[in-house]
Scaffold this active site. Structure first.
Site, PDB file in Angstrom:
ATOM      1  N   ASP A 106      38.334  13.808  11.545  1.00 37.71           N
ATOM      2  CA  ASP A 106      39.433  13.069  10.917  1.00 37.71           C
ATOM      3  C   ASP A 106      40.444  14.030  10.299  1.00 37.71           C
ATOM      4  OD1 ASP A 106      38.317  10.693  11.671  1.00 37.71           O
ATOM      5  OD2 ASP A 106      37.928   9.949   9.660  1.00 37.71           O
ATOM      6  N   TYR A 115      23.574  10.764   8.683  1.00 40.61           N
ATOM      7  CA  TYR A 115      23.897   9.344   8.705  1.00 40.61           C
ATOM      8  C   TYR A 115      22.605   8.551   8.856  1.00 40.61           C
ATOM      9  CZ  TYR A 115      28.977   9.597   8.735  1.00 40.61           C
ATOM     10  OH  TYR A 115      30.293   9.773   8.375  1.00 40.61           O
ATOM     11  N   ASP A 172      32.276  23.831   4.379  1.00 45.34           N
ATOM     12  CA  ASP A 172      33.357  23.859   3.401  1.00 45.34           C
ATOM     13  C   ASP A 172      34.408  24.899   3.769  1.00 45.34           C
ATOM     14  OD1 ASP A 172      31.326  25.691   2.974  1.00 45.34           O
ATOM     15  OD2 ASP A 172      31.405  25.579   0.792  1.00 45.34           O
ATOM     16  N   ASP A 224      32.173  13.897  11.663  1.00 42.16           N
ATOM     17  CA  ASP A 224      33.006  12.740  11.339  1.00 42.16           C
ATOM     18  C   ASP A 224      34.141  13.153  10.410  1.00 42.16           C
ATOM     19  OD1 ASP A 224      33.919  10.162  11.141  1.00 42.16           O
ATOM     20  OD2 ASP A 224      32.262   9.431   9.926  1.00 42.16           O
ATOM     21  N   LYS A 264      25.646  24.106   7.028  1.00 44.88           N
ATOM     22  CA  LYS A 264      25.606  24.385   5.596  1.00 44.88           C
ATOM     23  C   LYS A 264      24.246  24.996   5.268  1.00 44.88           C
ATOM     24  CE  LYS A 264      27.487  24.282   1.478  1.00 44.88           C
ATOM     25  NZ  LYS A 264      28.532  25.252   1.116  1.00 44.88           N
TER      26      LYS A 264
END
Length: 352
Positions: free
Chosen positions: A243, A129, A215, A239, A182
Site C-alpha cells: 500500500d 494474519y 522498518d 500488505d 524483522k
C-alpha cells in the site's frame, strides 16, 4: 474466466475491465474469453443469503482464473461482518499463496517516487494474519477480557514457495530480490522466513539477493524506492509495504494485484469498494484493468497462449499512453469519467 462484480464501484470497474480485456484479446487475434459471471457480496446476500455462496466457490474450482471486484464487508448485515471476507475466503479455499503487487510510476501521474518500478511479492497464507493460520477458528483469542492474543505461523514450505515465486519473477526482470523481515526482534519466525528465502535464492545464480528490516524498508521506499526490483516478505509486512509503494508510485488507484497458486489465479485491485463514489461514473478502473492484464500474462505462461500475453501488453501500453496524454479520473487529478477513461483505453488498444 470467472467474473465477480463485488460491491460499490465494482459495478462500474468490473464491466469496464471486461470490455477492455475483450477488446485486447480480439486485437491480439485470440479466441474470445468465455466469461462466467458469479455472485458475490451484497448481491449474493440478497440472492443466496451469504456473501460467498457455494455455487460461486464450486464454479471457481473449475476455472483457471477469475477477476474479482472489490467488496464492502462493512456494509454487510451484522451476522456477516465478523466472518472472513469474500476475497479472504477465496484465497484460503484455493491456496492462493502468492500476492504479487507491482508499484510503477506512470507518466502523467504525479508520484512521490517518480522512478519507482518494483514488485512486492507477499506470502498470502500465514504470517501475522491470524485469520489465515487456522484450519478452524480465526487465530485470535482472549483468555481474559483484558488480554487478547494472536497466533503467527511460519512454515518452511510456505517460505520456500513464495521465495521461488519472487526469484522466478526477478530472473525475468532486473535480477534482484530484497527479502524483508524483522529477525532482529522476531528471531525465530521472520528469521526462518529470511533464511529460507536466502537459501532458495542460491538456486538462482543470476539473481542478487539482499535483506532489509521492515522498518528500514519503509524508509528506503520513501527515500530511494527506484532502487528496488522484487521485494519478498511475509503477509502483514507485504500488505503494509505494498500500500505504501502504491501511494508512493502515484496512487492505489493504479496499483494492480494478482493472487496466485501454481494452478489458479485471481486478479484483484489493491484498493477497496469506495462506496462514497459508487454509481457516479467517477471510479478509476486502472488498477483492475492492470490486474486483469497480469492474469492474462499468468494464463499465457501456463497455457502457452502467446495471444493472451500480447493482449496483456496492449492493455498496459494503452493505459500508459492514456495517462501520459492527461486522460485520467478525478482521483488522479483528471476530468475523465469511468466511461470516458475506459473508452480512451479501448481506442488505444486498437492502435497498431
Amino acid at each position: 474466466m470467472g467474473l465477480l462484480v463485488g460491491d460499490g464501484i465494482g459495478h462500474e470497474i468490473v464491466p469496464a475491465t471486461r470490455g477492455v480485456v475483450d477488446t485486447a484479446v480480439a486485437a491480439a487475434g485470440e479466441a474470445p474469453i468465455d466469461w462466467v459471471t458469479l455472485p458475490i457480496g451484497l448481491d449474493a446476500i440478497a440472492e443466496h443469503g451469504t456473501p460467498i455462496p457455494d455455487v460461486t466457490l464450486d464454479a471457481l474450482a473449475g476455472l483457471d482464473g477469475w477477476v474479482l471486484g472489490p467488496h464492502d464487508s462493512a456494509a454487510y448485515p451484522e451476522e456477516f461482518r465478523g466472518l472472513l471476507t469474500p476475497g479472504g475466503t477465496i484465497r484460503k479455499r484455493f491456496d492462493l499463496f502468492a500476492n504479487v503487487r507491482p508499484a510503477q510510476a506512470f507518466s502523467g501521474v504525479r508520484a512521490v517516487v517518480p522512478d519507482m518500478d518494483l514488485v512486492i511479492v507477499r506470502e498470502n497464507t500465514e504470517g501475522f494474519y491470524a485469520d489465515r493460520n487456522m484450519h478452524t477458528g480465526s487465530g485470535e483469542f482472549m483468555p481474559t477480557p483484558d488480554v487478547a492474543l494472536a497466533v503467527a505461523v511460519f512454515t518452511r514450505r510456505a517460505c520456500e514457495r513464495i521465495a521461488q515465486t519472487a526469484c522466478d519473477l526477478a530472473a525475468r526482470r532486473r535480477g534482484r530480490v530484497t527479502v524483508v523481515h524483522k529477525a532482529n526482534v522476531l528471531t525465530l519466525t521472520t528469521g526462518l522466513f529470511r533464511d529460507v528465502c536466502v537459501e532458495v535464492a542460491e538456486g538462482f545464480p543470476g539473481v542478487r539477493v539482499d535483506t532489509e528490516h521492515v522498518d528500514a524498508m519503509a524508509a528506503h521506499l520513501v527515500r530511494r524506492g527506484g532502487d528496488f526490483d522484487v521485494v519478498v516478505t511475509e503477509n502483514m509486512f507485504g500488505d503494509i509495504l505494498s500500500d505504501l509503494a502504491g501511494e508512493l508510485s502515484g496512487s492505489l488507484g493504479t496499483a494492480p494485484s494478482l493472487n496466485a497458486s501454481h494452478t489458479q489465479a485471481m486478479a484483484q485491485a489493491a484498493h477497496g469498494a469506495a462506496p462514497d463514489i459508487a454509481g457516479r461514473n467517477r471510479a478509476n478502473p486502472t488498477a483492475l484493468m492492470l490486474s486483469a492484464a497480469m492474469l492474462l500474462d499468468w494464463l499465457a505462461a501456463r497455457q502457452g497462449r502467446d495471444g493472451l500475453a500480447r493482449a496483456a501488453g496492449r492493455i498496459r501500453r494503452a493505459i500508459e499512453q492514456t495517462l501520459a496524454a492527461g486522460v485520467a479520473t478525478a482521483d488522479l487529478g483528471g476530468l475523465a469519467s469511468t466511461a470516458e477513461f475506459t473508452e480512451t483505453v479501448g481506442a488505444r488498444i486498437l492502435r497498431r
